[in-house]
Design an enzyme around this catalytic site. Structure first.
Site, PDB file in Angstrom:
ATOM      1  N   ASN A 173     -10.169  -3.109   1.760  1.00  0.00           N
ATOM      2  CA  ASN A 173      -9.805  -3.082   0.346  1.00  0.00           C
ATOM      3  C   ASN A 173     -11.044  -2.802  -0.502  1.00  0.00           C
ATOM      4  OD1 ASN A 173      -7.013  -3.617   0.532  1.00  0.00           O
ATOM      5  ND2 ASN A 173      -7.358  -5.818   0.632  1.00  0.00           N
ATOM      6  N   HIS A 190       0.824  -1.216   0.000  1.00  0.00           N
ATOM      7  CA  HIS A 190       0.000   0.000   0.000  1.00  0.00           C
ATOM      8  C   HIS A 190       0.857   1.265   0.000  1.00  0.00           C
ATOM      9  CE1 HIS A 190      -3.786  -2.186   0.645  1.00  0.00           C
ATOM     10  NE2 HIS A 190      -3.107  -2.952   1.460  1.00  0.00           N
TER      11      HIS A 190
END
Length: 487
Positions: free
Chosen positions: A127, A54
């Site tokens: 997510n 990320h």
């Protein structure tokens, strides 16, 4: 307007920021030029370790407003009144690539929300897909290594990607998501967000419920084909960042409606598959979506580094009425996320403005002290131990959530306790939901990557997974891979 004066780090005015001090005209530089040395030394230290996963992200501030009564399921104060608003910060991200990667790529997207609640910060780290590739945190470092750049070639290798998936049959469901039409969102505004994990809510009576979070985009789902994404990534690698920034600056504030699925805790043990398995969804026919509220983003950060790069989210930041479940991946992340931020940002990262709780004047009130970049000030009478006789903070003796009823889900090698607790059933159901055109694109995306794999045994292992999910699914992928390899 008064002209601002350039200063050194110590606050002294800078006389000359265009020329270094030298010994006479054209002479050597002087070590006494404190401003030069400080400027170069600070420049050398501008970068901090990027997130291992990320790393590439964008973010914005906004608010969450409760629209429906859920007090029968949770005593969380920020959800206790219809119409109540809570400030939020939301960070979007891609998962696999580095900080300099392109936005428009086939990759899951992070969807991490920090609620600045009256009882402390609540972090919901999810997510844009409701499932994930693995169900056990011990596999997570290996999975990420397989998706990252190869240590020899320095690039992402299909051999590594598909070799890991060949040995992780539970990934079949997420692969079907990722390689399908939603694998490349057109923008962060045009995708859903999911808590993905199962969490536990507890109401005022102490009753426990397991929940899954669904943030449905109010802008509508928009995605890119592989060909469109390649063009966008080449022309504007920062396409998602650009879109989010400009939309909010124009006053076109993106929003999502939050729904939850709710399962009474007592039902978990007898459900037909493990409800704490991150590779599985709860069918809506069993547990329909229940609306909770609306999340709106309406303010861009003033400084991307300070507020997006240094934003720290950890799924163990709960508030009263919300807690974890026996989800093994969640349990692993309760440690891993917080530890990553302590490494990247230092032990005092919660004192940074974007991370500091707004519920407590002056920031968190505890007995932590010192460490790099400690900024917390207090009274001369403050003590750094507990209990003490000087009026320091004390425990509440009120648990944040009900104790977990594990119902046999903690056994390391326990046999599946549920009728449909396998790795392929839901992947097949997802495939069968797709239209013929969606199936064709899914098969083409999978075959495009799998056909590049150099080991036949790895290809065969992956094909077996798709056959197990659905015979037609497996047959079509097998034929497409064969055609590409023979062509």
């Amino acid at each position: 307007m008064t002209q601002r004066v350039l200063t050194t780090e110590s606050g002294a005015p800078v006389a000359d920021n265009q020329n270094s001090a030298t010994a006479g005209v054209g002479g050597p530089l002087l070590l006494q030029d404190q401003h030069l040395l400080e400027k170069l030394a600070r420049f050398n230290r501008e970068r901090i370790p990027e997130r291992v996963v990320h790393a590439r992200g964008s973010g914005a501030y906004g608010h969450f407003e409760v629209t429906d009564d859920v007090t029968g399921f949770t005593r969380a104060a920020f959800l206790d009144t219809v119409g109540k608003r809570t400030e939020v910060f939301l960070r979007f991200s891609t998962v696999a690539d580095s900080l300099g990667g392109a936005d428009a790529v086939r990759d899951p997207r992070g969807f991490a929300v920090k609620f600045y609640t009256q009882e402390g910060n609540y972090d919901l780290v999810g997510n844009n897909t409701p499932v994930f590739f693995v169900k056990d945190p011990i596999k997570f470092p290996d999975f990420i290594h397989s998706q990252k750049r190869d240590p020899f070639t320095g690039r992402q290798e299909p051999d590594n990607v598909w070799d890991f998936w060949a040995h992780a049959p539970e990934a079949t469901h997420q692969i079907t998501w990722l390689m399908g039409d939603r694998g490349i969102p057109a923008s962060y505004r045009h995708m859903n967000g999911y808590g993905s994990h199962t969490y536990q809510w507890t109401n005022a009576e102490g009753e426990a419920f397991f929940v899954k979070y669904h943030f449905k985009t109010n802008q509508g789902i928009r995605c890119l084909s592989s060909e469109q994404a390649a063009e966008v990534a080449g022309s504007d690698p920062d396409s998602h960042q650009t879109d989010l920034l400009q939309a909010i600056e124009r006053g076109v504030n993106p929003s999502w409606t939050l729904y939850v699925q709710i399962m009474p805790a007592a039902e978990a043990a007898d459900y037909r598959f493990n409800p704490f398995d991150l590779t599985k969804v709860w069918p809506h026919a069993d547990h329909p979506l229940r609306r909770v509220g609306r999340l709106v983003l309406d303010r861009n950060p003033d400084n991307v580094f300070a507020e997006v790069e240094q934003a720290a989210f950890s799924p163990n930041n709960f508030v009263p009425g919300i807690g974890p479940s026996p989800d093994k991946m969640l349990q692993g992340r309760l440690f891993a996320y917080a530890d990553a931020h302590r490494y990247r940002l230092g032990v005092n990262h919660t004192q940074l403005a974007v991370n500091a709780p707004k519920a407590v004047p002056g920031g968190a009130d505890n007995h932590g002290r010192d460490g790099l970049m400690a900024a917390r000030n207090g009274s001369r009478h403050d003590k750094n131990y507990e209990p003490n006789s000087y009026g320091g903070p004390v425990q509440t003796n009120a648990a944040l959530s009900a104790p977990l009823a594990l119902h046999g889900h903690t056994g390391t090698h326990a046999a599946p306790a549920h009728a449909k607790d396998d790795d392929f059933h839901q992947a097949g159901e997802l495939y069968r939901l797709m239209s013929e055109e969606e199936k064709s694109r899914l098969v083409a995306n999978i075959a495009g990557g799998l056909s590049q794999v150099t080991r036949d045994d790895v290809i065969e292992r992956n094909l077996a997974h798709f056959h197990a999910a659905d015979p037609g699914y497996g047959k079509r992928v097998e034929e497409a891979v064969r055609a590409l390899r023979e062509g």
